[in-house]
Design a protein around this motif. Structure first.
Motif, PDB file in Angstrom:
ATOM      1  N   LEU A 113       0.832  -1.217   0.000  1.00 29.17           N
ATOM      2  CA  LEU A 113       0.000   0.000   0.000  1.00 29.17           C
ATOM      3  C   LEU A 113       0.858   1.256   0.000  1.00 29.17           C
ATOM      4  CD1 LEU A 113      -3.131   0.464   0.066  1.00 29.17           C
ATOM      5  CD2 LEU A 113      -2.370  -1.901   0.326  1.00 29.17           C
ATOM      6  N   ALA A 114       1.989   1.209   0.710  1.00 29.32           N
ATOM      7  CA  ALA A 114       2.893   2.363   0.722  1.00 29.32           C
ATOM      8  C   ALA A 114       3.398   2.665  -0.689  1.00 29.32           C
ATOM      9  CB  ALA A 114       4.067   2.100   1.666  1.00 29.32           C
ATOM     10  N   LEU A 115       3.744   1.625  -1.433  1.00 32.62           N
ATOM     11  CA  LEU A 115       4.229   1.824  -2.797  1.00 32.62           C
ATOM     12  C   LEU A 115       3.126   2.353  -3.706  1.00 32.62           C
ATOM     13  CD1 LEU A 115       6.581  -1.248  -3.383  1.00 32.62           C
ATOM     14  CD2 LEU A 115       7.217   1.171  -3.481  1.00 32.62           C
ATOM     15  N   ILE A 116       1.921   1.823  -3.554  1.00 31.22           N
ATOM     16  CA  ILE A 116       0.798   2.331  -4.359  1.00 31.22           C
ATOM     17  C   ILE A 116       0.616   3.827  -4.120  1.00 31.22           C
ATOM     18  CG2 ILE A 116      -1.711   2.252  -4.644  1.00 31.22           C
ATOM     19  CD1 ILE A 116      -1.539  -0.783  -4.092  1.00 31.22           C
ATOM     20  N   LEU A 117       0.587   4.219  -2.848  1.00 29.74           N
ATOM     21  CA  LEU A 117       0.421   5.637  -2.508  1.00 29.74           C
ATOM     22  C   LEU A 117       1.604   6.465  -3.013  1.00 29.74           C
ATOM     23  CD1 LEU A 117      -0.987   5.237   1.088  1.00 29.74           C
ATOM     24  CD2 LEU A 117      -2.140   6.435  -0.778  1.00 29.74           C
ATOM     25  N   THR A 241       5.994  -6.412  -4.561  1.00 29.56           N
ATOM     26  CA  THR A 241       6.654  -6.654  -3.274  1.00 29.56           C
ATOM     27  C   THR A 241       6.903  -8.144  -3.083  1.00 29.56           C
ATOM     28  OG1 THR A 241       4.479  -6.714  -2.204  1.00 29.56           O
ATOM     29  CG2 THR A 241       5.694  -4.622  -2.114  1.00 29.56           C
ATOM     30  N   SER A 242       6.856  -8.910  -4.180  1.00 29.64           N
ATOM     31  CA  SER A 242       6.966 -10.360  -4.086  1.00 29.64           C
ATOM     32  C   SER A 242       8.336 -10.844  -4.524  1.00 29.64           C
ATOM     33  CB  SER A 242       5.865 -11.000  -4.933  1.00 29.64           C
ATOM     34  OG  SER A 242       5.948 -12.393  -4.903  1.00 29.64           O
ATOM     35  N   ARG A 243       8.496 -11.084  -5.821  1.00 32.18           N
ATOM     36  CA  ARG A 243       9.765 -11.536  -6.384  1.00 32.18           C
ATOM     37  C   ARG A 243       9.983 -10.824  -7.715  1.00 32.18           C
ATOM     38  NH1 ARG A 243      11.068 -12.993  -2.041  1.00 32.18           N
ATOM     39  NH2 ARG A 243      11.781 -15.051  -1.369  1.00 32.18           N
ATOM     40  N   GLY A 244      11.187 -10.320  -7.921  1.00 32.59           N
ATOM     41  CA  GLY A 244      11.481  -9.553  -9.123  1.00 32.59           C
ATOM     42  C   GLY A 244      11.351 -10.353 -10.397  1.00 32.59           C
ATOM     43  N   GLU A 245      11.594 -11.670 -10.323  1.00 34.19           N
ATOM     44  CA  GLU A 245      11.583 -12.500 -11.520  1.00 34.19           C
ATOM     45  C   GLU A 245      10.209 -12.637 -12.161  1.00 34.19           C
ATOM     46  OE1 GLU A 245      14.850 -14.212  -8.785  1.00 34.19           O
ATOM     47  OE2 GLU A 245      12.838 -13.328  -8.584  1.00 34.19           O
ATOM     48  N   VAL A 246       9.153 -12.259 -11.437  1.00 38.90           N
ATOM     49  CA  VAL A 246       7.798 -12.389 -11.982  1.00 38.90           C
ATOM     50  C   VAL A 246       7.563 -11.374 -13.110  1.00 38.90           C
ATOM     51  CG1 VAL A 246       5.322 -12.324 -11.412  1.00 38.90           C
ATOM     52  CG2 VAL A 246       6.960 -13.277  -9.774  1.00 38.90           C
ATOM     53  N   GLY A 263       3.433   4.241 -14.194  1.00 38.98           N
ATOM     54  CA  GLY A 263       4.380   4.239 -13.085  1.00 38.98           C
ATOM     55  C   GLY A 263       4.567   2.855 -12.513  1.00 38.98           C
ATOM     56  N   ALA A 264       5.584   2.723 -11.658  1.00 38.80           N
ATOM     57  CA  ALA A 264       5.861   1.436 -11.015  1.00 38.80           C
ATOM     58  C   ALA A 264       6.449   1.668  -9.642  1.00 38.80           C
ATOM     59  CB  ALA A 264       6.832   0.603 -11.864  1.00 38.80           C
ATOM     60  N   GLY A 265       6.125   0.761  -8.721  1.00 42.84           N
ATOM     61  CA  GLY A 265       6.720   0.747  -7.384  1.00 42.84           C
ATOM     62  C   GLY A 265       7.296  -0.626  -7.142  1.00 42.84           C
ATOM     63  N   LEU A 266       8.608  -0.710  -7.012  1.00 45.10           N
ATOM     64  CA  LEU A 266       9.280  -2.002  -6.950  1.00 45.10           C
ATOM     65  C   LEU A 266      10.130  -2.131  -5.684  1.00 45.10           C
ATOM     66  CD1 LEU A 266      10.555  -2.059 -10.658  1.00 45.10           C
ATOM     67  CD2 LEU A 266       8.420  -3.045  -9.772  1.00 45.10           C
TER      68      LEU A 266
END
Length: 328
Positions: A113-117, A241-246, A263-266
Motif C-alpha cells: 500500500l505504501a508503494l501504491i500511494l 513486493t513479491s519476487r522480481g523474476e515475476v 508508473g511502477a513501485g518495486l
C-alpha cells in the motif's frame, strides 16, 4: 549422557535477540561481518553444518547440495520464499528444507500500500523537491497525482499477502480484483468483495493498479512479460513486493520510458541488487531495497520460526514449516 548439540551455521547476521537464543540452544557459527557468503564459503558451511540457516541471497543449487557433507540434514531458511533453494535435490539427498511462512504477511501488505500511494501520489518527487530546497510554495497544478479511491486494483496471487493487501485496499475505497491459481472459497472472497478473473490477460487490461503478490516458481517466471505488460492501460501502475523474476524488468523499463505504463513501485528486482540503471533514472518509478519485511517485529518472528523448526527437528520430529517439492 547429554545429547550432542547440533552445529548450526547462519549465513547472515540476524537480530541480536535471535542470535542470542540460537547460541543458547545450539553450537552456532554466526556470520561476521554481515556480508553474503561466497559460493566457496557456502560450500564449506554446508560440509560442516548439521543445520544451515540461509537467506534469500544464498543460491543453493544441485551442485552445492551434491558437495554437502553427510552431516547436513536440515536447511532452515530464514524467509518464506525458497526459490533460491533446489528443494527437490535437497530431498533426494535426505536434506529437509523449512521456511518461515505467515509472519511477514502484514508487513509486506503495508509496504504494498505504501508503494501504491508513493507512485500514485508522487511522494518521492515531492520529497526530492523539498530536500533540494527548490519548493517555491503551494501551486494549484504542482505535483498532481491521482486519487486511489475508486480505482481498480488487480492482485496477482491471492494468498495470505494478497488477501492482506485486499483488506487494506478496501479500506482506501479501491475495487478489488484478483487472479489466482484457484478461486478463493466464498467465505474468503465475499468479505473482500473481490472479483475473480480466470484470465490474467483480461484482468490486467482493465486494472488501474496491478499488485504482484505471487511467489517465484518456474510457472510464474516473467508472468508479467512484454506481451502482458502491453495489455495494461497507459494510465495504469504496477507494484511488486513479491519476487522480481515475476516481471520482465527490461520490458517494464522500456514501457515506462516510453510512457506506455504510468508508473511502477518495486521492492524487488529480477537480478537482485543489480537494478537496471535505466530504471533508476525514471521519475515515475519508486524503488526500494527489498524492505517489505524490514520490521523489527517481523524479522524477530522469522528468527523464532527458524528456531522452532530446528528445535523440533533436533527433538526427532518433523519441522512444522517443512517445505515439500509438491508445494512449490
Amino acid at each position: 549422557m547429554a545429547k550432542q548439540r547440533l552445529n548450526v551455521v547462519v549465513t547472515r547476521r540476524l537480530p541480536e535477540v535471535v542470535e542470542t537464543r540460537l547460541k543458547e540452544l545450539f553450537d552456532v557459527d554466526l556470520r561476521d561481518p554481515d556480508t553474503p557468503m561466497t559460493r566457496d564459503e557456502l560450500a564449506a558451511a554446508m560440509r560442516r553444518a548439521d543445520v544451515l540457516v540461509p537467506s534469500i541471497g544464498d543460491r543453493i543449487d544441485a551442485n552445492l547440495l551434491a558437495g554437502a557433507g553427510e552431516k547436513l540434514k536440515l536447511i532452515a531458511n530464514y524467509g518464506a520464499g525458497v526459490d533460491h533453494i533446489d528443494v527437490a535435490s535437497a530431498r533426494q539427498r535426505g536434506v529437509l528444507v523449512s521456511n518461515t511462512p505467515g509472519v511477514l504477511t502484514e508487513d509486506t501488505a503495508d509496504m504494498t500500500l505504501a508503494l501504491i500511494l508513493a507512485v500514485v501520489r508522487r511522494l518521492p518527487e515531492g520529497m526530492a523537491l523539498m530536500q533540494a530546497g527548490q519548493w517555491q510554495g503551494w501551486s494549484p497544478t504542482a505535483l498532481m497525482g491521482g486519487r486511489i479511491a475508486g480505482r481498480r486494483l488487480g492482485i496477482l496471487g491471492m494468498g495470505r499477502i494478497g488477501q492482506a493487501v485486499a483488506r487494506r485496499a478496501r479500506a482506501f475505497g479501491m475495487q478489488i480484483h484478483y487472479h489466482n491459481r484457484k478461486r478463493l472459497r466464498p467465505e474468503v472472497e465475499t468479505p473482500l468483495e473481490a472479483t475473480f478473473w480466470e484470465s490474467l490477460d483480461q484482468m490486467v487490461a482493465r486494472m488501474d493498479i496491478v499488485s504482484v503478490n505471487c511467489p517465484h516458481t518456474p510457472s510464474t517466471f516473467h508472468l508479467m512479460n512484454a506481451r502482458r505488460l502491453k495489455l495494461m492501460k497507459p494510465s495504469a501502475v504496477i507494484v511488486n513486493t513479491s519476487r522480481g523474476e515475476v516481471i520482465d524488468e527490461n520490458a517494464l523499463t522500456r514501457m515506462l520510458r516510453a510512457g506506455e505504463i504510468a508508473g511502477a513501485g518495486l521492492d524487488v528486482f529480477e537480478r537482485g541488487a543489480q537494478v537496471n540503471p535505466r530504471l533508476r533514472e525514471l521519475p515515475n518509478v519508486v524503488l526500494l531495497p527489498h524492505m517489505g519485511s524490514a520490521t523489527l517485529e517481523g524479522r524477530v518472528e522469522m528468527g523464532e520460526k527458524v528456531i522452532i523448526n530446528i528445535k523440533t527437528f533436533a527433538d526427532g520430529h518433523r519441522p512444522p514449516d517443512l517445505v515439500l517439492p509438491g508445494m512449490l
